[in-house]
Design a protein around this motif. Sequence first.
Motif, PDB file in Angstrom:
ATOM      1  N   LYS A 249       0.852  -1.161   0.160  1.00 45.09           N
ATOM      2  CA  LYS A 249       0.148  -0.039  -0.128  1.00 45.09           C
ATOM      3  C   LYS A 249       0.793   1.277   0.206  1.00 45.09           C
ATOM      4  CE  LYS A 249      -3.912  -2.282   2.012  1.00 45.09           C
ATOM      5  NZ  LYS A 249      -4.887  -2.246   3.280  1.00 45.09           N
ATOM      6  N   SER A 250       0.554   2.219  -0.946  1.00 46.21           N
ATOM      7  CA  SER A 250       1.330   3.393  -1.039  1.00 46.21           C
ATOM      8  C   SER A 250       1.191   4.319   0.221  1.00 46.21           C
ATOM      9  CB  SER A 250       1.047   4.172  -2.296  1.00 46.21           C
ATOM     10  OG  SER A 250      -0.615   4.377  -2.184  1.00 46.21           O
ATOM     11  N   ASP A 251       0.037   4.229   0.871  1.00 49.08           N
ATOM     12  CA  ASP A 251      -0.281   5.240   1.923  1.00 49.08           C
ATOM     13  C   ASP A 251      -0.067   4.561   3.329  1.00 49.08           C
ATOM     14  OD1 ASP A 251      -2.225   3.656   1.908  1.00 49.08           O
ATOM     15  OD2 ASP A 251      -3.980   5.127   1.634  1.00 49.08           O
ATOM     16  N   SER A 252       0.459   3.222   3.530  1.00 55.86           N
ATOM     17  CA  SER A 252       0.595   2.471   4.711  1.00 55.86           C
ATOM     18  C   SER A 252       2.129   2.028   5.031  1.00 55.86           C
ATOM     19  CB  SER A 252      -0.254   1.429   4.873  1.00 55.86           C
ATOM     20  OG  SER A 252      -1.492   1.678   4.920  1.00 55.86           O
ATOM     21  N   ALA A 322       8.508   0.528  -2.092  1.00 56.26           N
ATOM     22  CA  ALA A 322       7.502   0.709  -0.965  1.00 56.26           C
ATOM     23  C   ALA A 322       7.471  -0.137   0.108  1.00 56.26           C
ATOM     24  CB  ALA A 322       6.075   0.659  -1.758  1.00 56.26           C
ATOM     25  N   VAL A 323       8.610  -0.860   0.362  1.00 59.56           N
ATOM     26  CA  VAL A 323       9.000  -1.764   1.601  1.00 59.56           C
ATOM     27  C   VAL A 323       9.651  -1.046   2.482  1.00 59.56           C
ATOM     28  CG1 VAL A 323       9.726  -3.837   2.260  1.00 59.56           C
ATOM     29  CG2 VAL A 323       8.687  -3.866  -0.040  1.00 59.56           C
ATOM     30  N   ASP A 324       9.113  -1.046   3.590  1.00 58.07           N
ATOM     31  CA  ASP A 324       9.714   0.111   4.604  1.00 58.07           C
ATOM     32  C   ASP A 324      10.746  -1.004   5.440  1.00 58.07           C
ATOM     33  OD1 ASP A 324       8.297   2.471   4.037  1.00 58.07           O
ATOM     34  OD2 ASP A 324       6.587   1.354   4.518  1.00 58.07           O
ATOM     35  N   VAL A 325      10.121  -2.056   5.985  1.00 59.51           N
ATOM     36  CA  VAL A 325      10.877  -3.246   6.435  1.00 59.51           C
ATOM     37  C   VAL A 325      10.647  -4.552   5.852  1.00 59.51           C
ATOM     38  CG1 VAL A 325      11.382  -4.582   8.393  1.00 59.51           C
ATOM     39  CG2 VAL A 325      11.718  -2.113   8.748  1.00 59.51           C
ATOM     40  N   MET A 326      11.964  -5.558   5.473  1.00 60.23           N
ATOM     41  CA  MET A 326      11.602  -6.659   5.369  1.00 60.23           C
ATOM     42  C   MET A 326      12.346  -7.181   6.301  1.00 60.23           C
ATOM     43  SD  MET A 326      13.031  -8.942   2.060  1.00 60.23           S
ATOM     44  CE  MET A 326      11.747  -8.379   0.816  1.00 60.23           C
ATOM     45  N   VAL A 327      11.599  -8.078   7.217  1.00 57.64           N
ATOM     46  CA  VAL A 327      12.194  -8.878   8.118  1.00 57.64           C
ATOM     47  C   VAL A 327      12.347 -10.341   7.913  1.00 57.64           C
ATOM     48  CG1 VAL A 327      10.066  -9.028   9.497  1.00 57.64           C
ATOM     49  CG2 VAL A 327      12.418  -9.510  10.643  1.00 57.64           C
ATOM     50  N   ARG A 391       9.163   9.194  -5.122  1.00 57.64           N
ATOM     51  CA  ARG A 391       9.475   9.256  -6.660  1.00 57.64           C
ATOM     52  C   ARG A 391      10.305   7.852  -6.855  1.00 57.64           C
ATOM     53  NH1 ARG A 391      13.761  13.950  -5.880  1.00 57.64           N
ATOM     54  NH2 ARG A 391      13.895  12.618  -4.001  1.00 57.64           N
ATOM     55  N   LYS A 392      10.604   7.201  -6.018  1.00 56.14           N
ATOM     56  CA  LYS A 392      11.108   5.884  -6.163  1.00 56.14           C
ATOM     57  C   LYS A 392      10.075   4.510  -6.049  1.00 56.14           C
ATOM     58  CE  LYS A 392      16.089   6.023  -4.964  1.00 56.14           C
ATOM     59  NZ  LYS A 392      16.945   5.512  -4.313  1.00 56.14           N
ATOM     60  N   VAL A 393       8.956   4.969  -5.895  1.00 55.04           N
ATOM     61  CA  VAL A 393       7.843   4.124  -5.511  1.00 55.04           C
ATOM     62  C   VAL A 393       7.103   3.608  -6.887  1.00 55.04           C
ATOM     63  CG1 VAL A 393       5.555   3.531  -4.455  1.00 55.04           C
ATOM     64  CG2 VAL A 393       7.414   4.708  -3.124  1.00 55.04           C
ATOM     65  N   ARG A 394       6.907   2.167  -6.839  1.00 56.82           N
ATOM     66  CA  ARG A 394       6.305   1.933  -8.011  1.00 56.82           C
ATOM     67  C   ARG A 394       5.810   0.509  -7.498  1.00 56.82           C
ATOM     68  NH1 ARG A 394       7.063   1.650 -14.231  1.00 56.82           N
ATOM     69  NH2 ARG A 394       5.104   0.545 -14.887  1.00 56.82           N
ATOM     70  N   ILE A 395       4.426   0.643  -7.075  1.00 59.26           N
ATOM     71  CA  ILE A 395       3.647  -0.700  -6.815  1.00 59.26           C
ATOM     72  C   ILE A 395       2.920  -1.262  -7.921  1.00 59.26           C
ATOM     73  CG2 ILE A 395       2.023  -1.681  -5.117  1.00 59.26           C
ATOM     74  CD1 ILE A 395       2.720   0.583  -3.145  1.00 59.26           C
TER      75      ILE A 395
END
Lengths: 635, 166
Positions: A249-252, A322-327, A391-395
């Motif tokens: 999600k772009s807004d989450s 769009a990935v903030d953390v990958m655990v 600018r780097k986001v593309r979902i």
Amino acid sequence: MLKAKTIDPAALELLKKAATDGIETVWDRYEAQQPQCGFGTLGICCRHCLQGPCRIDPFGNGPKAGICGTTADVIVARNLLRQVAGGAAAHVDHAYEAVEALELAAEDKINYSIAGEDKLRQIATALGLETPSKDTKALALEVVRVAYADMSNHSRQPLQWLLANAPKERIAVWQSLGILPRNPDREIREAMHQTTMGMDADPVNLVLATAKQGLVDGYAGLKLATDMQDILFGIPSPVVTEANLGVLKSDSVNLIVHGHVPLLSEKIVYWAKKLSAEAEAVGAQSIHVAGICCSGNEVLMRQGIPLATNFLAQELAIVTGAVDVMVVDVQCIMPSLAQVASCYHTELITTMPIVKIPGATHIPFTLENADETAQTIVRKAIAAYKKRDPRKVRIPDQRTTIMAGFSVEAITAALAQLNPQQPLKPLVDNIANGNIFGVVATVGCNNVKVTQDSFHVEMVKELVRNNILVAATGCSAHALAKFGLMNSEGTERFAGDNLKSVLTALGHAAGLGAPLPPVLHMGSCVDNSRIGDLVTAIARYLGVDTAALPVAASAPEPQHEKALSIGTWAVTMGLTTHLGVVPPVLGSKSVTELLTQGLTEVIGGKFYVETDPILAAQGLIADIRAKRKALGLTI
Amino acid sequence: MKQLLVRSEYCLGCKSCELACAVAHSPGKTLFTAIFDAQTPQKRVFVETNGDLNFPLQCRQCSDTPCIQACMSGAMHKDPTTGLVQVNPEKCVGCWMCVMVCPFGAITESPLHTALKCDRCRELDYEPACAAACPTKALQWIEVDRFATAGRRSWLDHLKEANIHA
């Protein structure tokens, strides 16, 4: 060389972005590895002693034996045994952690509840423990003690978890072959010993030892892990969600869990909900968890968490920006993730003492500090969200509705709507009358040697078109989910008429108001035990050997040693087990013959290698037809 | 014109070229089919070593063609279209004169008892499989001038190192 990298539209879109962003992916590295070594491909390279490396000339002009005198047959058989033992070790280690978790949970030493009390009682009963009068935690500790007794079994008695759960007919076969495992750790140790320099030089003996590792994998790995996890987190029941990278999600705040063991990811899911106010405070709608590989499947099955993507596209998930953390926890984690993450704002977090990646943040996970670790990770995701560069986001706009959560218990519950006394009867009757011509379990990975997801999808479409019911786990399940084979519309579009009518009747009986999907998502890779349980239950209901059932298994795009150990277990169960990628055994004609033909006489199952998806489907259908014929069923 | 040229210092002795050569001379041209061929395919490149140096050696296509000079049956000949030295096994009588005069030991015996040597992958449109299979680029299918240029540049790098340490 590959004709195409992937058929996944989301991955295709992101591959273009990866190229623009200058990101090297698994496919680039595969190309750089070409050509791959022919000796390794054929399995005729030995590095077990320091006199080597040795390799055999497969065409007979060069060396016919290694320095110690070992032949191609022995080298191939030894390498296979080590690979299968490697796969079994991964699953047993996974299961062991889950046993530890249950022990500590039952002793109130950690903050994990026992959500699957029904499973606990079911397992305790199978193990022959007195159940009715005991309280949950006391019973859990008794079950834990049996699991620990298997792990520390110093006697010659076979594994209790196997004796309690495997079909009687199979146990007799395995006993006659002398392959009943005792203590899983001992068997894995023995495999390492058996294959070291100056040991076993009998390829038949080595292949039988490999079959024993398959049983270690099946009962001390897969079955034990699923059982423990169901006790801790509950038995899965049907859930509806979505699959593919469009779930981001772009807004989450987007937090991806990747790996295999749900002990941490369950906590992440919990704390992601709990801390959503903190995310809202930084302007995000919510904290959105999605999964890759089997950690994804685990939290999908029990918590309805959407699937982000499968093995080959793990790097591309980060390329969305769009990935903030990958655990990550354990297994199938590409070390390259750190390099990819460094090009975006994504924080890659490793958590396990045996999986550290330079460039990643390491936040140690222990059962005792699980809640603190999960909170720290969720807060890191919130902090990273603030650094996300729009600018780097593309979902990619790719999401498919999926229904998952098909544990054996859930399937039985649905069938019980039709026949409460004998829930398996409607299923068995429909197999007998040919409405369901047979069942194929598709399992395992993506492999960069195969166009991503293509083998899973093409083969399974052909199977369901021919009225074969498919059960899927692991990255195979991800692939089939992405391509619409795990929802009711998939039944309308892809299933043969007979299968469609059964799935429609079952779906309505279960109160869905729509057909069941043609492919049942039965969980993670360890949850192949669920398929084993179902096959065992059907065989028991009919009073026949599992080897006689019109059931087959397939790993269409296998890459991991675990796929080999799971496949070996399926063969020991008497199933024809298809591999869509040639395993490194062709350097020995006799071992190849043993695996694909010779074993059948003694064990019922065999490996079947076919690299074309349609031919593979036809081969599996032919195998099922032969088994139907032997049972006197309509063909 | 491309030649098979070797940077022997890169050769790790993995014998991938030997394997690829045999496969390239099998009917199916793939490893997974070649392994099942009744008539085992024959390699025509040999990774030789003296302990210090590895070298993948095959027919060097010498211009003075001692093998052709020595051949009494006309089996060893120069292909008029490509100018490459080739063997016609049907004419070969197995006298092994070519084997004796070849300075590189690049000619061997086929299972049919005829002379066997590198044909520069005639069946692969003269794109040698050995060079394509080399993981370290020790064995290269490359124009002589390009190979020489790379050699000169690496010599310059070497010189620079020497100057720094001087």
